[in-house]
Design an enzyme around this catalytic site. Structure first.
Site, PDB file in Angstrom:
ATOM      1  N   TYR A 211      45.433 -19.756 116.567  1.00 55.10           N
ATOM      2  CA  TYR A 211      45.966 -20.067 115.237  1.00 55.10           C
ATOM      3  C   TYR A 211      44.972 -20.787 114.334  1.00 55.10           C
ATOM      4  O   TYR A 211      44.390 -21.811 114.704  1.00 55.10           O
ATOM      5  CB  TYR A 211      47.224 -20.939 115.353  1.00 55.10           C
ATOM      6  CG  TYR A 211      48.148 -20.766 114.160  1.00 55.10           C
ATOM      7  CD1 TYR A 211      49.156 -19.815 114.168  1.00 55.10           C
ATOM      8  CD2 TYR A 211      47.972 -21.517 113.009  1.00 55.10           C
ATOM      9  CE1 TYR A 211      49.973 -19.629 113.068  1.00 55.10           C
ATOM     10  CE2 TYR A 211      48.794 -21.332 111.904  1.00 55.10           C
ATOM     11  CZ  TYR A 211      49.795 -20.389 111.947  1.00 55.10           C
ATOM     12  OH  TYR A 211      50.613 -20.193 110.848  1.00 55.10           O
ATOM     13  N   LYS A 220      37.357 -25.225 109.705  1.00 61.43           N
ATOM     14  CA  LYS A 220      37.365 -26.665 109.969  1.00 61.43           C
ATOM     15  C   LYS A 220      36.247 -27.043 110.940  1.00 61.43           C
ATOM     16  O   LYS A 220      35.620 -28.091 110.803  1.00 61.43           O
ATOM     17  CB  LYS A 220      38.711 -27.090 110.551  1.00 61.43           C
ATOM     18  CG  LYS A 220      39.897 -26.653 109.726  1.00 61.43           C
ATOM     19  CD  LYS A 220      39.857 -27.221 108.336  1.00 61.43           C
ATOM     20  CE  LYS A 220      41.130 -26.821 107.588  1.00 61.43           C
ATOM     21  NZ  LYS A 220      41.218 -27.440 106.273  1.00 61.43           N
ATOM     22  N   HIS A 240      36.861 -32.051 102.579  1.00 64.28           N
ATOM     23  CA  HIS A 240      38.118 -31.288 102.603  1.00 64.28           C
ATOM     24  C   HIS A 240      38.666 -31.262 101.174  1.00 64.28           C
ATOM     25  O   HIS A 240      39.654 -31.931 100.869  1.00 64.28           O
ATOM     26  CB  HIS A 240      39.086 -31.983 103.564  1.00 64.28           C
ATOM     27  CG  HIS A 240      40.282 -31.174 103.930  1.00 64.28           C
ATOM     28  ND1 HIS A 240      41.469 -31.748 104.341  1.00 64.28           N
ATOM     29  CD2 HIS A 240      40.491 -29.840 103.956  1.00 64.28           C
ATOM     30  CE1 HIS A 240      42.357 -30.801 104.616  1.00 64.28           C
ATOM     31  NE2 HIS A 240      41.789 -29.638 104.379  1.00 64.28           N
ATOM     32  N   ALA A 263      48.289 -28.968 103.544  1.00 70.01           N
ATOM     33  CA  ALA A 263      49.664 -28.713 103.075  1.00 70.01           C
ATOM     34  C   ALA A 263      50.151 -29.771 102.089  1.00 70.01           C
ATOM     35  O   ALA A 263      51.314 -30.158 102.090  1.00 70.01           O
ATOM     36  CB  ALA A 263      50.621 -28.581 104.264  1.00 70.01           C
ATOM     37  N   GLY A 265      49.142 -29.294  98.684  1.00 68.55           N
ATOM     38  CA  GLY A 265      49.038 -28.685  97.365  1.00 68.55           C
ATOM     39  C   GLY A 265      47.628 -28.382  96.872  1.00 68.55           C
ATOM     40  O   GLY A 265      47.441 -28.162  95.677  1.00 68.55           O
ATOM     41  N   LYS A 266      46.627 -28.326  97.770  1.00 66.49           N
ATOM     42  CA  LYS A 266      45.271 -28.005  97.307  1.00 66.49           C
ATOM     43  C   LYS A 266      45.233 -26.607  96.689  1.00 66.49           C
ATOM     44  O   LYS A 266      44.632 -26.394  95.647  1.00 66.49           O
ATOM     45  CB  LYS A 266      44.262 -28.080  98.462  1.00 66.49           C
ATOM     46  CG  LYS A 266      43.780 -29.500  98.760  1.00 66.49           C
ATOM     47  CD  LYS A 266      42.513 -29.531  99.619  1.00 66.49           C
ATOM     48  CE  LYS A 266      42.706 -28.900 100.976  1.00 66.49           C
ATOM     49  NZ  LYS A 266      43.787 -29.511 101.775  1.00 66.49           N
ATOM     50  N   ASN A 375      54.510 -23.927 108.653  1.00 68.46           N
ATOM     51  CA  ASN A 375      53.052 -23.761 108.539  1.00 68.46           C
ATOM     52  C   ASN A 375      52.675 -22.278 108.506  1.00 68.46           C
ATOM     53  O   ASN A 375      51.568 -21.899 108.882  1.00 68.46           O
ATOM     54  CB  ASN A 375      52.340 -24.464 109.695  1.00 68.46           C
ATOM     55  CG  ASN A 375      50.832 -24.592 109.463  1.00 68.46           C
ATOM     56  OD1 ASN A 375      50.379 -24.814 108.338  1.00 68.46           O
ATOM     57  ND2 ASN A 375      50.052 -24.434 110.531  1.00 68.46           N
ATOM     58  N   GLY A 503      51.709 -26.783  87.276  1.00 69.23           N
ATOM     59  CA  GLY A 503      50.961 -26.582  86.025  1.00 69.23           C
ATOM     60  C   GLY A 503      50.909 -27.823  85.156  1.00 69.23           C
ATOM     61  O   GLY A 503      49.990 -28.006  84.346  1.00 69.23           O
ATOM     62  N   ASP A 504      51.903 -28.727  85.330  1.00 71.03           N
ATOM     63  CA  ASP A 504      51.903 -29.951  84.534  1.00 71.03           C
ATOM     64  C   ASP A 504      50.848 -30.943  85.009  1.00 71.03           C
ATOM     65  O   ASP A 504      50.582 -31.934  84.318  1.00 71.03           O
ATOM     66  CB  ASP A 504      53.295 -30.593  84.557  1.00 71.03           C
ATOM     67  CG  ASP A 504      54.267 -29.833  83.654  1.00 71.03           C
ATOM     68  OD1 ASP A 504      53.854 -29.445  82.543  1.00 71.03           O
ATOM     69  OD2 ASP A 504      55.416 -29.606  84.072  1.00 71.03           O
TER      70      ASP A 504
HETATM   71  O1  SAT Z   1      43.209 -26.165 109.907  1.00 64.52           O
HETATM   72  S1  SAT Z   1      43.878 -25.009 109.331  1.00 64.52           S
HETATM   73  O2  SAT Z   1      42.872 -24.079 108.884  1.00 64.52           O
HETATM   74  O3  SAT Z   1      44.766 -24.391 110.341  1.00 64.52           O
HETATM   75  C1  SAT Z   1      44.807 -25.456 108.008  1.00 64.52           C
HETATM   76  C2  SAT Z   1      44.701 -26.859 107.590  1.00 64.52           C
HETATM   77  O4  SAT Z   1      45.174 -27.727 108.312  1.00 64.52           O
HETATM   78  O5  SAT Z   1      44.157 -27.144 106.508  1.00 64.52           O
HETATM   79 MN    MN Z   2      42.642 -27.654 104.874  1.00 63.66          MN
END
Ligand code: SAT
Ligand code: MN
Length: 592
Positions: A211, A220, A240, A263, A265-266, A375, A503-504
């Protein structure tokens, strides 16, 4: 075995691993369309992916994982430096010899009956001094196919590696040899999972999980954990961070990078569609930024990735119309729900779920629990994004005007706060905290310190990392981006989000630009400078000035509690924590 590389270093390394892994066959992956189609056909024939309806979602697929293999596994992720102190207090550590001794037997015959995919890849654009090369060996066709989207995989990259002999070796096995056994749609080996990094020798060994960040090793593992160590040594930063291009109503261009935990909001911010007339935005990257100092003293950022691995749940036409367009075709979905029509669905995609869903476990959805895993992800080439900036692959990178540091905090942290100086910004980054999400194993919604959103991704001692940040800024004050703490996630007494977000958020960015251009005076607080009343444009939102006010209020009693908590946190970071940061904490203490 066919000879894929003529470089003696590469060939010997490949031979050694092929002997150890003992696959049935070896395939070099260079990403041509015909090869990708072959991988797709194979995955379909095995039941690992299904093809979505070609009209509703052309050239797109859904993979459902084993329910035990759904996220990054922080407890199984290791930094294997020679000295434990170099991994530091925030990483799991094993010595390289101990880890290799534990993992080598696992790799012995691990690919029996399977194909070994040899995936040469590049992180960073072609011709860039930012670029790093790697070769991932994997027995997962899903991983090989995903790598052709997330990294740059091509014949040219294979040749570049062959010529230089310089690459990061990245070994990946799902850990399920097929000695006469039937294969399963998502093989994995949760009991023996390791994601190990050897920073001194720049190696990555991953076993047992298929995964995301556990398995797509360019992301990562290479671009952040190994990258951060190389950056420390060579004088740059692997972060990051998303990278966003903003164009003001007068046509002036600003680039902003922002660190937010997984997770948080990037991807949404990276694909911002401004709600304030006149502003425009374009995407440069949504997850990782490599940042170097240019000759002019400014900081230049490159997105090392070639694709997006975004969180699906919550993504909708309202929250991220651009992501919805990006993933309208040519996308691999993982752990989303399947509709009767052969399309994908996830929580938040539409207000009411369609009838007849198959959930992420492959069963008819009974309405209990989420239909898509929280996820669940989409994997798509960045080039498919309609708002991708033309310069997103500029080998020189883009010059940064501001850095954002953000997390999910229900209270305390204002919507936006400007750091007083580079050092104060590093202090704010070092104490960042965020509520945990489904991107990693473990409970969600618990506030934890996640400095610079790098807690799971910094490949060395976090104290040394803070020192590197301090020194990076000390070299030139001229041209440095200013640093801002942001928080889109403040809640009111009813636990509802106060700020509309999405968008705000351009309203916050436009205040930041007003600050940079000397147009906004701001209001000083113990934490830094926040917007003064009236400085954030609320026209067109449903927020009144009274409703907005709490977003930039700091409760001093809460802040005092936070200061005490940071003291404990700093104490745990040990003696490599720079004295300068302790001084900053002392000064904050005095201000509250
Ligand atoms: O590390 S992942 O690529 O599975 C996703 C994340 O945590 O940013
Ligand atoms: Mn990430």
């Amino acid at each position: 075995m066919e000879k894929h590389f003529s470089s003696p270093t590469v060939a010997a390394w490949l031979q050694e691993w092929t002997d150890r892994l003992d696959p049935e066959r070896v395939e070099l992956v260079t990403g041509e369309p015909a090869q990708q189609e072959g991988l797709v056909d194979l995955l379909i024939s095995r039941g690992s992916i299904v093809r979505l309806d070609p009209v509703l979602r052309p050239n797109s697929f859904l993979a459902l994982s084993d329910s035990r293999d759904v996220a990054r596994l922080e407890s199984r992720t290791f930094i294997c430096s020679e000295q434990e102190s170099d991994a530091g207090p925030t990483n799991n550590w094993r010595s390289p010899s101990e880890m290799k001794a534990a993992m080598l037997p696992l790799y012995e015959g691990a690919m029996r009956g399977r194909t070994l995919y040899v995936v040469p890849f590049a992180m960073g654009p072609e011709g860039s001094r930012f670029q790093m090369l790697g070769i991932e060996l994997t027995d997962s066709a899903y991983v090989a196919l995903s790598m052709t989207r997330m990294a740059r995989v091509s014949k040219a990259v294979a040749e570049a590696i062959d010529q230089s002999g310089d690459f990061v070796p990245a070994i990946h096995s799902v850990g399920v040899p097929l000695a006469g056994r039937e294969d399963v749609p998502w093989p994995c080996n949760p009991e023996s999972t390791y994601v190990a990094h050897f920073p001194e020798t720049r190696e990555i060994w991953s076993f047992g999980s298929g995964y995301g960040g556990n398995a797509l090793l360019g992301k990562k593992c290479l671009a952040l954990r190994i990258g951060s160590v190389v950056g420390k040594r060579e004088g740059w930063l692997a972060e990051h961070m998303l990278i966003l291009k903003l164009i003001s109503p007068t046509g002036k261009i600003y680039y902003v990078a922002g660190a937010f935990p997984s997770a948080c909001g990037k991807t949404n911010l990276a694909m911002l569609v401004p709600t304030v007339p006149g502003w425009r935005a374009e995407t440069v990257g949504d997850d990782i930024a490599w940042i170097r100092r240019g000759e002019d003293g400014r900081l230049y950022a490159v997105n090392p990735e070639a694709g997006f691995f975004g969180v699906a749940p919550g993504t909708s036409v309202r929250s991220n119309a651009m992501a919805m367009q990006t993933i309208s075709r040519d996308t691999i979905f993982t752990n989303c729900a399947l509709t009767r029509e052969g399309d994908v669905w996830w929580e938040g995609a539409t207000e009411t779920p369609p009838d007849g869903l198959i959930d992420w476990k492959g069963l008819p959805w009974d309405g209990q629990g989420p239909a898509a895993h929280p996820n669940a992800r989409f994997t798509v080439p960045a080039s498919k994004c309609p708002m991708i900036a033309p310069e997103w692959q500029d080998p020189a990178g883009v010059p940064l005007s501001a850095l954002l540091l953000g997390g999910r905090r229900s209270d305390l942290i204002p919507l936006v706060t400007e750091a007083r100086s580079w050092e104060h910004g590093v202090f704010l980054g070092s104490i960042m905290a965020s509520e945990t999400t489904a991107a990693a194993e473990g409970p969600t919604g618990k506030v934890r310190r996640d400095p610079f959103a790098m807690l799971p991704f910094c490949g060395y001692n976090i104290g040394d990392y803070f020192r590197h940040w301090l020194e990076f800024g000390a070299e030139s004050k001229e041209g440095l981006p200013r640093i801002y703490l942001v928080n889109w996630f403040r809640r009111n007494a009813d636990r509802k989000y106060i700020w509309p977000g999405y968008g705000d958020n351009v309203r916050v960015l436009s205040w930041i630009i007003d600050r940079l251009e000397g147009r906004a005076a701001g209001r000083d607080t113990p934490l830094g400078v926040v917007p003064a009343p009236g400085e954030i444009d609320l026209a067109g939102t449903s927020l009144s000035a009274e409703e907005f006010a709490p977003l930039v209020e700091i409760d001093l009693a809460d802040l005092a509690v936070e200061v005490e908590d940071v003291k404990g946190y700093y104490a745990n970071l040990g003696e490599r924590l720079p004295a300068r940061l302790r001084d900053e904490l002392e000064e904050l203490h005095k201000r509250v």
